[in-house]
Design a protein around this motif. Structure first.
Motif, mmCIF file in Angstrom:
data_model
loop_
_atom_site.group_PDB
_atom_site.id
_atom_site.type_symbol
_atom_site.label_atom_id
_atom_site.label_comp_id
_atom_site.label_asym_id
_atom_site.label_seq_id
_atom_site.Cartn_x
_atom_site.Cartn_y
_atom_site.Cartn_z
ATOM 1 N N LEU A 7 -8.011 -1.052 3.586
ATOM 2 C CA LEU A 7 -8.920 0.419 3.134
ATOM 3 C C LEU A 7 -7.681 1.304 2.018
ATOM 4 O O LEU A 7 -8.399 1.713 1.169
ATOM 5 C CB LEU A 7 -9.411 1.305 4.233
ATOM 6 C CG LEU A 7 -10.597 0.647 4.946
ATOM 7 C CD1 LEU A 7 -10.809 1.496 6.305
ATOM 8 C CD2 LEU A 7 -11.730 0.817 4.230
ATOM 9 N N PHE A 8 -6.750 1.441 2.502
ATOM 10 C CA PHE A 8 -5.660 2.288 1.790
ATOM 11 C C PHE A 8 -5.346 1.587 0.622
ATOM 12 O O PHE A 8 -5.149 1.878 -0.509
ATOM 13 C CB PHE A 8 -4.706 2.554 2.432
ATOM 14 C CG PHE A 8 -3.602 3.597 1.930
ATOM 15 C CD1 PHE A 8 -4.229 4.969 2.177
ATOM 16 C CD2 PHE A 8 -2.347 3.327 1.717
ATOM 17 C CE1 PHE A 8 -3.263 5.902 1.362
ATOM 18 C CE2 PHE A 8 -1.435 4.405 0.955
ATOM 19 C CZ PHE A 8 -2.014 5.545 0.931
ATOM 20 N N GLN A 9 -5.288 0.109 0.631
ATOM 21 C CA GLN A 9 -5.184 -0.422 -0.487
ATOM 22 C C GLN A 9 -6.074 -0.461 -1.626
ATOM 23 O O GLN A 9 -5.647 0.052 -2.652
ATOM 24 C CB GLN A 9 -4.868 -2.020 -0.260
ATOM 25 C CG GLN A 9 -4.567 -2.987 -1.406
ATOM 26 C CD GLN A 9 -3.137 -2.563 -1.956
ATOM 27 O OE1 GLN A 9 -2.040 -2.755 -1.124
ATOM 28 N NE2 GLN A 9 -2.801 -2.302 -2.963
ATOM 29 N N GLU A 10 -7.297 -0.307 -1.233
ATOM 30 C CA GLU A 10 -8.394 0.070 -1.886
ATOM 31 C C GLU A 10 -8.340 1.460 -2.713
ATOM 32 O O GLU A 10 -8.756 1.706 -3.890
ATOM 33 C CB GLU A 10 -9.899 0.068 -1.391
ATOM 34 C CG GLU A 10 -10.577 -1.319 -1.141
ATOM 35 C CD GLU A 10 -11.734 -1.457 -0.602
ATOM 36 O OE1 GLU A 10 -12.590 -1.137 -1.528
ATOM 37 O OE2 GLU A 10 -12.025 -1.749 0.742
ATOM 38 N N ILE A 11 -7.895 2.194 -1.821
ATOM 39 C CA ILE A 11 -7.957 3.803 -2.220
ATOM 40 C C ILE A 11 -6.800 3.940 -3.403
ATOM 41 O O ILE A 11 -6.792 4.537 -4.574
ATOM 42 C CB ILE A 11 -7.578 4.779 -1.042
ATOM 43 C CG1 ILE A 11 -8.953 4.748 -0.379
ATOM 44 C CG2 ILE A 11 -7.125 6.145 -1.552
ATOM 45 C CD1 ILE A 11 -8.572 5.358 1.153
ATOM 46 N N ILE A 12 -5.592 3.375 -3.037
ATOM 47 C CA ILE A 12 -4.333 3.762 -4.107
ATOM 48 C C ILE A 12 -4.796 2.506 -5.384
ATOM 49 O O ILE A 12 -3.995 2.928 -6.322
ATOM 50 C CB ILE A 12 -2.924 3.179 -3.384
ATOM 51 C CG1 ILE A 12 -2.814 1.866 -3.076
ATOM 52 C CG2 ILE A 12 -2.834 4.321 -2.300
ATOM 53 C CD1 ILE A 12 -1.729 1.529 -2.432
ATOM 54 N N ASP A 13 -5.643 1.688 -5.250
ATOM 55 C CA ASP A 13 -5.635 0.954 -6.638
ATOM 56 C C ASP A 13 -6.643 1.489 -7.590
ATOM 57 O O ASP A 13 -6.708 0.912 -8.800
ATOM 58 C CB ASP A 13 -6.229 -0.650 -6.131
ATOM 59 C CG ASP A 13 -5.151 -1.464 -5.495
ATOM 60 O OD1 ASP A 13 -4.086 -1.214 -5.668
ATOM 61 O OD2 ASP A 13 -5.579 -2.473 -5.009
ATOM 62 N N ASN A 14 -7.392 2.503 -7.082
ATOM 63 C CA ASN A 14 -8.257 3.087 -7.815
ATOM 64 C C ASN A 14 -7.920 4.207 -8.151
ATOM 65 O O ASN A 14 -7.601 5.274 -7.344
ATOM 66 C CB ASN A 14 -9.886 3.293 -7.218
ATOM 67 C CG ASN A 14 -10.887 3.690 -7.811
ATOM 68 O OD1 ASN A 14 -10.973 5.102 -7.979
ATOM 69 N ND2 ASN A 14 -11.685 3.227 -8.698
ATOM 70 N N ASP A 15 -7.870 4.962 -9.632
ATOM 71 C CA ASP A 15 -7.278 6.057 -9.818
ATOM 72 C C ASP A 15 -8.030 7.311 -9.255
ATOM 73 O O ASP A 15 -7.432 8.278 -9.096
ATOM 74 C CB ASP A 15 -7.546 6.047 -11.520
ATOM 75 C CG ASP A 15 -6.088 5.357 -12.039
ATOM 76 O OD1 ASP A 15 -5.140 4.998 -11.307
ATOM 77 O OD2 ASP A 15 -6.145 5.338 -13.320
ATOM 78 N N ASP A 16 -9.376 7.311 -9.396
ATOM 79 C CA ASP A 16 -10.044 8.231 -8.785
ATOM 80 C C ASP A 16 -9.915 8.611 -7.299
ATOM 81 O O ASP A 16 -9.821 9.711 -6.952
ATOM 82 C CB ASP A 16 -11.607 8.429 -9.238
ATOM 83 C CG ASP A 16 -12.052 8.258 -10.652
ATOM 84 O OD1 ASP A 16 -11.272 8.853 -11.468
ATOM 85 O OD2 ASP A 16 -13.131 7.661 -11.084
#
Length: 261
Positions: A7-16
């Motif tokens: 989940l955190f990987q998804e969050i930090i991979d997306n700028d928004d």
């Protein structure tokens, strides 16, 4: 498979989503810095020896706010407004937990009981912060973009938690034990509900940004509610026990400067 790491990987991979995450974190830390600075300025004369440690606590929190802002700027992003339903600090205050900002804005000395409330509130919220940072260090401590920041903040949060344990134990031995235990319990039971609500709100925003499918969002919501049920059933007790920390006088010196990120 859903996991904290994925989940955190998804969050930090997306700028928004990264922009929102860092903005929420920076806002909360900066608010904590202001609160501690005001408390340090208003400490009653009978407890003036605590003022330098409270000042250090606030300086650390303010530093964390600058770190999250720097992480944004490193990616060419600016902070965005924090949705009120994700504002952990504000929601705790609305529930009457901690010292009201209205009181802190006055130039009037706090009482000894106010300091007990501040330390008890900090004991609970710093436990939450330390738990979160431990999890992030476990999964992202070596991350090239955020790892250094996470490790520094984690160390500071461990210091803050140790400070709360040590100071509250000293005050309990001085005869304030019942007040401290009552206040800790009130803070913990309110905090776990606020944390649930904020977690649901943050995941809702992230889900819309990242276009998570309905099933994934439902599973996350169920997990958050399940964690609340566990904490309400007894998990909250970890947030109120007091024991002498290995790190003694953890806030006895100046805050470490924040390196460039």
């Amino acid at each position: 498979m859903l996991s904290a790491r994925s989940l955190f990987q998804e969050i930090i991979d997306n700028d928004d989503s990264y922009q929102l995450f860092c903005s929420i974190a920076a806002s909360g830390e900066t608010q904590g810095g202001w609160e501690n600075a005001r408390i340090a300025a208003l400490v009653p004369e009978s407890m003036r020896e605590l003022a330098p440690k409270i000042t250090r606590h606030g300086a650390d929190e303010d530093k964390h706010g600058r770190i999250f802002t720097a992480l944004l700027k490193k990616r060419g992003l600016e902070p965005v407004p924090v949705p009120p339903e994700t504002d952990y600090t504000m929601l705790l205050e609305q529930r009457g937990i901690g010292l009201a900002h209205e009181k802190l804005r006055r130039d009037q000395r706090l009482s000894e009981e106010d300091i007990l409330v501040y330390l008890s509130h900090s004991r609970v919220t710093e436990q939450r912060a330390a738990d979160q940072m431990d999890m992030l260090v476990k999964h992202f401590g070596d991350h090239p973009e955020v790892g250094k920041a996470i490790r520094m903040i984690c160390n500071d949060e461990d210091n803050h938690l140790a400070y709360c344990h040590e100071e509250l134990l000293g005050l309990a031995y001085a005869g304030h034990g019942r007040t401290i235990q009552r206040t800790l319990r009130e803070c913990a039971l309110a905090e776990i509900a606020v944390y649930r609500d904020v977690s649901l709100a943050v995941m809702d925003h992230m889900g819309r940004i990242l276009k998570w499918p309905r099933a994934k969002r439902a599973a996350l919501s169920m997990g958050i509610r399940g964690m609340y049920a566990y904490e309400r059933a007894g998990g909250w007790r970890r947030m109120v026990d007091l024991r002498m920390p290995e790190r003694r006088d953890a806030l006895g010196g100046p805050a470490e400067p924040a390196p460039a990120f």
